[in-house]
Design a protein around this motif. Structure first.
Motif, PDB file in Angstrom:
ATOM      1  N   GLN A  35      -9.119   1.772  -0.431  1.00  0.00           N
ATOM      2  CA  GLN A  35      -9.949   0.566  -0.674  1.00  0.00           C
ATOM      3  C   GLN A  35      -9.847   0.104  -1.866  1.00  0.00           C
ATOM      4  O   GLN A  35      -9.806  -1.289  -2.134  1.00  0.00           O
ATOM      5  CB  GLN A  35     -11.530   1.137  -0.477  1.00  0.00           C
ATOM      6  N   SER A  36      -9.482   0.745  -2.960  1.00  0.00           N
ATOM      7  CA  SER A  36      -9.465   0.349  -4.351  1.00  0.00           C
ATOM      8  C   SER A  36      -8.315  -0.594  -4.617  1.00  0.00           C
ATOM      9  O   SER A  36      -8.082  -1.702  -5.215  1.00  0.00           O
ATOM     10  CB  SER A  36      -9.464   1.491  -5.409  1.00  0.00           C
ATOM     11  N   ALA A  37      -7.015  -0.087  -3.623  1.00  0.00           N
ATOM     12  CA  ALA A  37      -5.824  -0.947  -3.656  1.00  0.00           C
ATOM     13  C   ALA A  37      -5.718  -1.978  -2.740  1.00  0.00           C
ATOM     14  O   ALA A  37      -4.933  -2.761  -2.628  1.00  0.00           O
ATOM     15  CB  ALA A  37      -4.736  -0.021  -3.360  1.00  0.00           C
ATOM     16  N   GLY A  38      -6.741  -2.256  -1.882  1.00  0.00           N
ATOM     17  CA  GLY A  38      -7.007  -3.100  -0.726  1.00  0.00           C
ATOM     18  C   GLY A  38      -5.779  -3.203   0.156  1.00  0.00           C
ATOM     19  O   GLY A  38      -5.317  -4.086   0.621  1.00  0.00           O
ATOM     20  N   ALA A  39      -5.502  -1.651   0.560  1.00  0.00           N
ATOM     21  CA  ALA A  39      -4.647  -1.497   1.505  1.00  0.00           C
ATOM     22  C   ALA A  39      -5.086  -0.484   2.595  1.00  0.00           C
ATOM     23  O   ALA A  39      -6.148  -0.087   2.497  1.00  0.00           O
ATOM     24  CB  ALA A  39      -3.312  -0.775   0.710  1.00  0.00           C
ATOM     25  N   ASN A  40      -4.582  -0.373   3.848  1.00  0.00           N
ATOM     26  CA  ASN A  40      -4.909   0.592   4.793  1.00  0.00           C
ATOM     27  C   ASN A  40      -4.349   1.972   4.331  1.00  0.00           C
ATOM     28  O   ASN A  40      -3.505   1.889   3.854  1.00  0.00           O
ATOM     29  CB  ASN A  40      -4.113  -0.114   6.035  1.00  0.00           C
ATOM     30  N   LYS A  41      -5.417   2.743   4.630  1.00  0.00           N
ATOM     31  CA  LYS A  41      -4.964   4.160   4.126  1.00  0.00           C
ATOM     32  C   LYS A  41      -3.838   4.748   4.800  1.00  0.00           C
ATOM     33  O   LYS A  41      -3.033   5.569   4.416  1.00  0.00           O
ATOM     34  CB  LYS A  41      -6.450   5.174   4.148  1.00  0.00           C
ATOM     35  N   GLN A  42      -3.260   4.117   6.068  1.00  0.00           N
ATOM     36  CA  GLN A  42      -2.329   4.610   6.802  1.00  0.00           C
ATOM     37  C   GLN A  42      -0.898   4.269   5.962  1.00  0.00           C
ATOM     38  O   GLN A  42       0.019   5.183   5.930  1.00  0.00           O
ATOM     39  CB  GLN A  42      -2.050   4.004   8.284  1.00  0.00           C
ATOM     40  N   LEU A  43      -1.040   3.353   5.009  1.00  0.00           N
ATOM     41  CA  LEU A  43       0.006   3.027   4.083  1.00  0.00           C
ATOM     42  C   LEU A  43       0.443   4.199   3.178  1.00  0.00           C
ATOM     43  O   LEU A  43       1.454   4.353   2.801  1.00  0.00           O
ATOM     44  CB  LEU A  43       0.159   1.585   3.687  1.00  0.00           C
ATOM     45  N   ILE A  44      -0.828   5.060   2.960  1.00  0.00           N
ATOM     46  CA  ILE A  44      -0.340   6.121   1.969  1.00  0.00           C
ATOM     47  C   ILE A  44       0.504   7.084   2.728  1.00  0.00           C
ATOM     48  O   ILE A  44       1.325   7.568   2.024  1.00  0.00           O
ATOM     49  CB  ILE A  44      -1.895   6.583   1.490  1.00  0.00           C
ATOM     50  N   TYR A  45       0.217   7.277   3.868  1.00  0.00           N
ATOM     51  CA  TYR A  45       0.994   8.437   4.483  1.00  0.00           C
ATOM     52  C   TYR A  45       2.371   7.714   4.979  1.00  0.00           C
ATOM     53  O   TYR A  45       3.416   8.585   4.747  1.00  0.00           O
ATOM     54  CB  TYR A  45       0.137   8.642   5.910  1.00  0.00           C
ATOM     55  N   ALA A  46       2.348   6.446   5.060  1.00  0.00           N
ATOM     56  CA  ALA A  46       3.860   5.745   5.264  1.00  0.00           C
ATOM     57  C   ALA A  46       4.864   6.038   4.156  1.00  0.00           C
ATOM     58  O   ALA A  46       5.760   6.169   4.123  1.00  0.00           O
ATOM     59  CB  ALA A  46       3.628   4.462   5.934  1.00  0.00           C
ATOM     60  N   TYR A  47       4.084   5.782   2.870  1.00  0.00           N
ATOM     61  CA  TYR A  47       4.794   5.542   1.633  1.00  0.00           C
ATOM     62  C   TYR A  47       4.932   6.778   0.874  1.00  0.00           C
ATOM     63  O   TYR A  47       6.250   7.277   0.403  1.00  0.00           O
ATOM     64  CB  TYR A  47       4.055   4.374   0.720  1.00  0.00           C
ATOM     65  N   PHE A  48       4.109   7.829   1.021  1.00  0.00           N
ATOM     66  CA  PHE A  48       4.120   8.868   0.361  1.00  0.00           C
ATOM     67  C   PHE A  48       4.108  10.305   0.927  1.00  0.00           C
ATOM     68  O   PHE A  48       3.960  11.321   0.585  1.00  0.00           O
ATOM     69  CB  PHE A  48       2.872   8.729  -0.778  1.00  0.00           C
ATOM     70  N   VAL A  52      -1.032  14.839  -1.494  1.00  0.00           N
ATOM     71  CA  VAL A  52      -0.062  15.498  -2.474  1.00  0.00           C
ATOM     72  C   VAL A  52       1.043  14.744  -2.700  1.00  0.00           C
ATOM     73  O   VAL A  52       1.707  14.616  -4.107  1.00  0.00           O
ATOM     74  CB  VAL A  52       0.343  17.124  -1.945  1.00  0.00           C
ATOM     75  N   GLY A  53       1.831  13.948  -1.852  1.00  0.00           N
ATOM     76  CA  GLY A  53       2.965  13.218  -2.332  1.00  0.00           C
ATOM     77  C   GLY A  53       2.835  12.134  -2.830  1.00  0.00           C
ATOM     78  O   GLY A  53       3.396  11.690  -4.004  1.00  0.00           O
ATOM     79  N   LEU A  54       1.467  11.385  -2.813  1.00  0.00           N
ATOM     80  CA  LEU A  54       1.039  10.534  -3.757  1.00  0.00           C
ATOM     81  C   LEU A  54       0.499  10.977  -5.034  1.00  0.00           C
ATOM     82  O   LEU A  54       1.151  10.310  -6.158  1.00  0.00           O
ATOM     83  CB  LEU A  54      -0.238   9.811  -3.073  1.00  0.00           C
ATOM     84  N   PHE A  55       0.089  12.158  -5.453  1.00  0.00           N
ATOM     85  CA  PHE A  55      -0.099  12.847  -6.392  1.00  0.00           C
ATOM     86  C   PHE A  55       1.096  12.783  -7.244  1.00  0.00           C
ATOM     87  O   PHE A  55       1.275  12.515  -8.539  1.00  0.00           O
ATOM     88  CB  PHE A  55      -0.875  14.123  -6.466  1.00  0.00           C
ATOM     89  N   ASP A  56       2.282  13.335  -6.606  1.00  0.00           N
ATOM     90  CA  ASP A  56       3.454  13.792  -7.379  1.00  0.00           C
ATOM     91  C   ASP A  56       4.014  12.457  -7.722  1.00  0.00           C
ATOM     92  O   ASP A  56       4.532  12.386  -8.652  1.00  0.00           O
ATOM     93  CB  ASP A  56       4.246  14.582  -6.235  1.00  0.00           C
TER      94      ASP A  56
END
Length: 187
Positions: A35-48, A52-56
């Motif tokens: 929400q803060s990034a103005g993006a779909n949360k599925q993109l977090i999983y797609a990119y990272f 945990v991958g996002l944290f790293d």
């Protein structure tokens, strides 16, 4: 509408940086980051891959940012410690994220505590610019500890330093910090 994946990835990393610094890995919420990034949360999983991958990825980007902002000059290790101190004092999230990493991901790679300047310290030691009495890894840790010590001292209630106000206490502390670094590396 054309999607700019690099820009979206960058916004996700920025939002995750804020979220992880504030809440740590366990307390961070993927939905808030998206929400803060103005993006779909599925993109977090797609990119990272996952949270945990996002944290790293946030930790890796922070380490790169520090290395770019504060490059080590082996001929001026004391000046480097001072510049690193200034950077850390001006960017409190550096140590906050390092603390979360230590608490929640202790078995992973070195992270911010290892800035990758051990080879430069070995060369400086071999050239006689710094004391040969320390193992390079231990020296790296000692100097980083000095540079990051303001973070510990500025925590409420841990030192009388926190009761002093303004830049004067920081300047006095910085002066003493540089003298300590000078004495440690003195050949």
């Amino acid at each position: 509408m054309v999607r700019d994946s690099q820009a979206t990835r960058g916004r996700l990393l920025d939002a995750a940086h804020e979220e992880f610094a504030r809440h740590g890995l366990a307390g961070a919420r993927v939905a808030r980051i998206a929400q803060s990034a103005g993006a779909n949360k599925q993109l977090i999983y797609a990119y990272f891959g996952d949270k945990v991958g996002l944290f790293d990825a946030v930790l890796a980007r922070q380490q790169t940012d520090v290395l770019q902002a504060v490059p080590l000059d082996p001929a001026d290790v004391v000046g480097y410690v001072g510049t690193l101190f200034d950077y850390i004092a001006d960017h409190p999230d550096v140590m906050r994220l390092a603390a979360w990493k230590k608490l929640e991901r202790p078995a992973t790679a070195d992270g911010i505590g290892s800035l990758g300047w051990m080879n430069e310290l070995v060369r400086a030691r071999e050239d006689g610019q710094i004391a040969a009495s320390f193992d390079a890894r231990n020296l790296e840790l000692l100097l980083f500890g000095l540079a990051s010590s303001w973070d510990v001292l500025s925590l409420e209630g841990t030192s009388e330093v926190c009761h002093e106000t303004g830049n004067a206490s920081r300047a006095r502390f910085r002066r003493d910090l540089l003298e300590a670094a000078r004495r440690i590396i003195q050949p």
